[in-house]
Design a protein around this motif. Structure first.
Motif, PDB file in Angstrom:
ATOM      1  N   ILE A  34      -4.093   3.401  -0.656  1.00 27.81           N
ATOM      2  CA  ILE A  34      -4.002   2.398  -1.729  1.00 27.81           C
ATOM      3  C   ILE A  34      -5.244   1.512  -1.860  1.00 27.81           C
ATOM      4  CG2 ILE A  34      -1.491   2.438  -1.667  1.00 27.81           C
ATOM      5  CD1 ILE A  34      -1.515  -0.262  -0.331  1.00 27.81           C
ATOM      6  N   HIS A  35      -6.146   1.544  -0.916  1.00 30.41           N
ATOM      7  CA  HIS A  35      -7.463   0.893  -1.014  1.00 30.41           C
ATOM      8  C   HIS A  35      -7.419  -0.575  -1.444  1.00 30.41           C
ATOM      9  CE1 HIS A  35      -9.142   4.843  -0.389  1.00 30.41           C
ATOM     10  NE2 HIS A  35      -8.406   5.296  -1.383  1.00 30.41           N
ATOM     11  N   ARG A  36      -6.537  -1.334  -0.818  1.00 31.05           N
ATOM     12  CA  ARG A  36      -6.532  -2.786  -1.042  1.00 31.05           C
ATOM     13  C   ARG A  36      -6.027  -3.454   0.230  1.00 31.05           C
ATOM     14  NH1 ARG A  36      -2.103  -1.966  -5.517  1.00 31.05           N
ATOM     15  NH2 ARG A  36      -0.206  -2.182  -4.304  1.00 31.05           N
ATOM     16  N   PRO A  37      -6.339  -4.737   0.434  1.00 29.69           N
ATOM     17  CA  PRO A  37      -5.890  -5.410   1.653  1.00 29.69           C
ATOM     18  C   PRO A  37      -4.375  -5.278   1.812  1.00 29.69           C
ATOM     19  CG  PRO A  37      -7.449  -6.777   0.478  1.00 29.69           C
ATOM     20  CD  PRO A  37      -7.118  -5.624  -0.431  1.00 29.69           C
ATOM     21  N   LEU A  38      -3.973  -4.851   2.998  1.00 33.85           N
ATOM     22  CA  LEU A  38      -2.555  -4.598   3.211  1.00 33.85           C
ATOM     23  C   LEU A  38      -2.151  -4.885   4.637  1.00 33.85           C
ATOM     24  CD1 LEU A  38      -2.173  -1.750   4.993  1.00 33.85           C
ATOM     25  CD2 LEU A  38      -3.000  -0.791   2.851  1.00 33.85           C
ATOM     26  N   MET A  39      -0.860  -4.923   4.791  1.00 35.24           N
ATOM     27  CA  MET A  39      -0.282  -5.168   6.093  1.00 35.24           C
ATOM     28  C   MET A  39       0.881  -4.206   6.278  1.00 35.24           C
ATOM     29  SD  MET A  39       1.377  -8.782   6.944  1.00 35.24           S
ATOM     30  CE  MET A  39       3.091  -8.766   6.707  1.00 35.24           C
ATOM     31  N   VAL A  40       1.019  -3.676   7.491  1.00 34.96           N
ATOM     32  CA  VAL A  40       2.162  -2.858   7.886  1.00 34.96           C
ATOM     33  C   VAL A  40       2.687  -3.429   9.190  1.00 34.96           C
ATOM     34  CG1 VAL A  40       1.228  -0.765   6.815  1.00 34.96           C
ATOM     35  CG2 VAL A  40       0.808  -1.196   9.235  1.00 34.96           C
ATOM     36  N   ASP A  41       3.881  -3.045   9.555  1.00 33.95           N
ATOM     37  CA  ASP A  41       4.351  -3.450  10.872  1.00 33.95           C
ATOM     38  C   ASP A  41       5.142  -2.312  11.494  1.00 33.95           C
ATOM     39  OD1 ASP A  41       6.995  -3.519   9.924  1.00 33.95           O
ATOM     40  OD2 ASP A  41       7.374  -5.528  10.670  1.00 33.95           O
ATOM     41  N   ASP A  42       5.328  -2.423  12.768  1.00 36.67           N
ATOM     42  CA  ASP A  42       6.187  -1.514  13.486  1.00 36.67           C
ATOM     43  C   ASP A  42       6.855  -2.321  14.589  1.00 36.67           C
ATOM     44  OD1 ASP A  42       6.563   1.568  13.261  1.00 36.67           O
ATOM     45  OD2 ASP A  42       6.814   1.080  15.383  1.00 36.67           O
ATOM     46  N   THR A  43       8.110  -2.019  14.830  1.00 40.32           N
ATOM     47  CA  THR A  43       8.876  -2.792  15.803  1.00 40.32           C
ATOM     48  C   THR A  43       9.451  -1.875  16.867  1.00 40.32           C
ATOM     49  OG1 THR A  43       9.409  -4.521  14.205  1.00 40.32           O
ATOM     50  CG2 THR A  43      10.873  -4.316  16.095  1.00 40.32           C
ATOM     51  N   ALA A  44       9.385  -2.340  18.092  1.00 42.72           N
ATOM     52  CA  ALA A  44       9.988  -1.644  19.228  1.00 42.72           C
ATOM     53  C   ALA A  44      11.114  -2.514  19.783  1.00 42.72           C
ATOM     54  CB  ALA A  44       8.949  -1.382  20.308  1.00 42.72           C
ATOM     55  N   PHE A  45      12.127  -1.866  20.322  1.00 43.62           N
ATOM     56  CA  PHE A  45      13.291  -2.547  20.885  1.00 43.62           C
ATOM     57  C   PHE A  45      13.486  -2.027  22.303  1.00 43.62           C
ATOM     58  CE2 PHE A  45      18.170  -3.025  20.595  1.00 43.62           C
ATOM     59  CZ  PHE A  45      18.124  -4.346  20.990  1.00 43.62           C
ATOM     60  N   PHE A  46      13.264  -2.888  23.281  1.00 41.77           N
ATOM     61  CA  PHE A  46      13.303  -2.493  24.688  1.00 41.77           C
ATOM     62  C   PHE A  46      14.558  -3.055  25.353  1.00 41.77           C
ATOM     63  CE2 PHE A  46       8.870  -2.931  23.385  1.00 41.77           C
ATOM     64  CZ  PHE A  46       8.361  -1.681  23.703  1.00 41.77           C
ATOM     65  N   ILE A  47      15.382  -2.175  25.908  1.00 42.64           N
ATOM     66  CA  ILE A  47      16.605  -2.588  26.589  1.00 42.64           C
ATOM     67  C   ILE A  47      16.427  -2.293  28.078  1.00 42.64           C
ATOM     68  CG2 ILE A  47      19.095  -2.253  26.768  1.00 42.64           C
ATOM     69  CD1 ILE A  47      19.011  -1.274  23.819  1.00 42.64           C
TER      70      ILE A  47
END
Length: 192
Positions: free
Chosen positions: A58-71
């Motif tokens: 998409i060639h524009r400033p962007l943000m993504v995230d990823d989440t981990a869940f540790f038990i």
């Protein structure tokens, strides 16, 4: 200076939570893009590669995230595979796996990756709590009904409050502080 940012996620709940966090100080647009997910035990590496993939498209400033869940009682399971586990066995399956477990400690970690023409930058945040025996609350999404912090599940906490204390909020705070004060083009990620 008016700052705008594109959030790339297929999860509309995340988009709503991020927009609430910024409260208008940054204009957030949402793009749903299917991003192949790197298989790794390192949540920051996963977020970095998601940002690289999205920016190349998409060639524009962007943000993504990823989440981990540790038990803890499950030796860190599901870790960075939290989304897959949620979609396959859900909270019911996690609670079954936890039956009889005395150690109920768990934590969420979110890694946020920002990408623009200068590089990719990663920020993370963690919140610790415990797995409760039965779901509680009608808000939130994902594991929120079974994850308790200070006597309340994340599903029992209003979005405004959750947006201030959650793992995502902690990662977003680190990102926001950097993003709002950065000198454009002065930082380059050499791993790009």
């Amino acid at each position: 200076m008016n700052r705008t940012l594109t959030l790339v996620t297929s999860n509309p709940h995340k988009a709503k939570e991020v927009a609430a966090f910024f409260g208008g100080s940054v204009e957030i647009s949402h793009v749903a893009l299917d991003i192949p997910e790197l298989r790794s035990d390192d949540i920051q590496e996963i977020a970095r590669e998601k940002a690289r993939y999205a920016y190349d498209r998409i060639h524009r400033p962007l943000m993504v995230d990823d989440t981990a869940f540790f038990i803890d009682a499950l030796n860190g399971f599901p870790g960075p595979y939290a989304a897959y586990v949620l979609s396959t066995i859900g909270n019911t399956g996690i609670l079954r796996l936890m039956e009889g477990a005395r150690d109920r400690n768990a934590r969420f970690t979110t890694a946020i990756a920002f990408a623009d023409e200068t590089g990719i930058f990663v920020f993370s945040g963690t919140i610790s709590g415990r797995i409760i025996p039965e779901p509680r609350g009608s808000g939130g999404f994902g594991y929120d009904p079974i994850f308790e912090v200070d006597g309340k599940t994340l599903a029992e906490i209003p979005l405004e409050e959750k947006s201030a204390i959650s793992h995502r909020a902690r990662a977003l705070t680190s990102f926001r502080d950097w993003f709002m004060n950065r000198q454009d083009r002065c930082l380059v990620d050499t791993n790009r």
